[in-house]
Design a protein around this motif. Structure first.
Motif, PDB file in Angstrom:
ATOM      1  N   ARG A  16       0.898  -0.971   0.245  1.00  0.00           N
ATOM      2  CA  ARG A  16      -0.031  -0.175   0.212  1.00  0.00           C
ATOM      3  C   ARG A  16       0.834   1.202  -0.082  1.00  0.00           C
ATOM      4  O   ARG A  16       1.812   1.238   0.669  1.00  0.00           O
ATOM      5  N   ARG A  17       0.541   2.279  -0.830  1.00  0.00           N
ATOM      6  CA  ARG A  17       1.093   3.522  -0.904  1.00  0.00           C
ATOM      7  C   ARG A  17       0.442   4.530  -0.305  1.00  0.00           C
ATOM      8  O   ARG A  17      -0.605   4.732  -1.019  1.00  0.00           O
ATOM      9  N   VAL A  18       0.713   5.038   0.681  1.00  0.00           N
ATOM     10  CA  VAL A  18       0.140   6.324   1.188  1.00  0.00           C
ATOM     11  C   VAL A  18       0.446   7.539   0.191  1.00  0.00           C
ATOM     12  O   VAL A  18       1.482   7.649  -0.341  1.00  0.00           O
ATOM     13  N   PRO A  19      -0.755   8.198  -0.041  1.00  0.00           N
ATOM     14  CA  PRO A  19      -0.485   9.580  -0.752  1.00  0.00           C
ATOM     15  C   PRO A  19       0.844  10.251  -0.256  1.00  0.00           C
ATOM     16  O   PRO A  19       0.824  10.755   0.885  1.00  0.00           O
ATOM     17  N   SER A  20       1.594  10.849  -1.293  1.00  0.00           N
ATOM     18  CA  SER A  20       2.837  11.253  -1.066  1.00  0.00           C
ATOM     19  C   SER A  20       2.504  12.730  -0.153  1.00  0.00           C
ATOM     20  O   SER A  20       3.124  13.048   0.557  1.00  0.00           O
ATOM     21  N   GLU A  21       1.506  13.384  -0.667  1.00  0.00           N
ATOM     22  CA  GLU A  21       1.191  14.582   0.258  1.00  0.00           C
ATOM     23  C   GLU A  21       1.068  14.328   1.623  1.00  0.00           C
ATOM     24  O   GLU A  21       1.234  15.114   2.553  1.00  0.00           O
ATOM     25  N   ARG A  22       0.361  13.432   1.965  1.00  0.00           N
ATOM     26  CA  ARG A  22       0.027  12.977   3.275  1.00  0.00           C
ATOM     27  C   ARG A  22       1.275  12.643   4.138  1.00  0.00           C
ATOM     28  O   ARG A  22       1.478  13.050   5.173  1.00  0.00           O
ATOM     29  N   VAL A  23       2.190  11.659   3.483  1.00  0.00           N
ATOM     30  CA  VAL A  23       3.227  11.192   4.092  1.00  0.00           C
ATOM     31  C   VAL A  23       3.994  12.498   4.304  1.00  0.00           C
ATOM     32  O   VAL A  23       4.794  12.758   5.372  1.00  0.00           O
ATOM     33  N   ALA A  24       4.156  13.408   3.271  1.00  0.00           N
ATOM     34  CA  ALA A  24       4.955  14.610   3.554  1.00  0.00           C
ATOM     35  C   ALA A  24       4.575  15.502   4.615  1.00  0.00           C
ATOM     36  O   ALA A  24       5.459  16.264   5.434  1.00  0.00           O
ATOM     37  N   MET A  25       3.233  15.719   4.753  1.00  0.00           N
ATOM     38  CA  MET A  25       2.826  16.317   5.885  1.00  0.00           C
ATOM     39  C   MET A  25       3.154  15.850   7.346  1.00  0.00           C
ATOM     40  O   MET A  25       3.631  16.349   8.254  1.00  0.00           O
ATOM     41  N   VAL A  26       3.025  14.524   7.254  1.00  0.00           N
ATOM     42  CA  VAL A  26       3.414  13.796   8.499  1.00  0.00           C
ATOM     43  C   VAL A  26       4.733  14.026   8.931  1.00  0.00           C
ATOM     44  O   VAL A  26       5.227  14.442   9.961  1.00  0.00           O
ATOM     45  N   LEU A  27       5.678  14.001   7.999  1.00  0.00           N
ATOM     46  CA  LEU A  27       7.184  13.944   8.082  1.00  0.00           C
ATOM     47  C   LEU A  27       7.566  15.289   8.478  1.00  0.00           C
ATOM     48  O   LEU A  27       8.415  15.626   9.200  1.00  0.00           O
ATOM     49  N   ALA A  28       6.959  16.343   8.148  1.00  0.00           N
ATOM     50  CA  ALA A  28       7.089  17.844   8.244  1.00  0.00           C
ATOM     51  C   ALA A  28       6.656  17.952   9.651  1.00  0.00           C
ATOM     52  O   ALA A  28       7.379  19.059  10.219  1.00  0.00           O
ATOM     53  N   GLY A  29       5.744  17.211  10.163  1.00  0.00           N
ATOM     54  CA  GLY A  29       5.069  17.498  11.647  1.00  0.00           C
ATOM     55  C   GLY A  29       6.144  16.933  12.643  1.00  0.00           C
ATOM     56  O   GLY A  29       5.786  17.071  13.803  1.00  0.00           O
ATOM     57  N   MET A  30       6.911  16.048  12.237  1.00  0.00           N
ATOM     58  CA  MET A  30       7.912  15.420  13.121  1.00  0.00           C
ATOM     59  C   MET A  30       8.733  16.331  13.638  1.00  0.00           C
ATOM     60  O   MET A  30       9.685  16.844  13.041  1.00  0.00           O
ATOM     61  N   ARG A  31       8.818  16.383  14.894  1.00  0.00           N
ATOM     62  CA  ARG A  31       9.737  17.378  15.655  1.00  0.00           C
ATOM     63  C   ARG A  31      10.891  16.326  16.671  1.00  0.00           C
ATOM     64  O   ARG A  31      10.430  15.283  16.916  1.00  0.00           O
ATOM     65  N   PRO A  32      11.662  17.040  17.047  1.00  0.00           N
ATOM     66  CA  PRO A  32      12.679  16.218  17.673  1.00  0.00           C
ATOM     67  C   PRO A  32      12.165  15.440  18.868  1.00  0.00           C
ATOM     68  O   PRO A  32      12.370  14.364  19.453  1.00  0.00           O
TER      69      PRO A  32
END
Length: 107
Positions: A30-46
């Protein structure tokens, strides 16, 4: 504003990460839509990454399908969704990651 710059709703992050836990665990492709993955990655903080306790010392995560990287050191490459799971402390099936440290993050 592009998807990678918007604040990621917590529910989306949980949906993406736990959805991947299920599909990867079942061996589904299953491939998650790239814009969703990008949003989650961008939201990851230390502090989010620290919460999972993943030792990323000496490793640079580099997505092969998005313009995204994290860290410094030996490159670990894979799909952005797989690298998201690495950030969250999950180990992946063999062959999903490439690089000298791939075995460290694989089952």
């Amino acid at each position: 504003m592009d998807a990678s710059r918007r604040r990621c709703p917590r529910a989306l992050a949980h949906d993406v990460i736990h959805g991947l836990d299920i599909t990867v665990g079942l061996g589904l492709d299953r491939r998650v839509p790239s814009e969703r993955v990008a949003m989650v990655l961008a939201g990851m903080r230390p502090k989010n990454i620290a919460f999972f306790g993943t030792d990323l010392a000496g490793v640079t995560l580099r997505a092969t399908d998005l313009d995204w990287s994290h860290g410094e050191g030996t490159p670990l490459r894979g799909l952005a969704q797989d690298l998201l799971l690495v950030l969250c402390g999950r180990r992946l099936p063999p062959g999903r990651l490439t690089g000298e440290t791939a075995a460290r993050f694989s089952r």
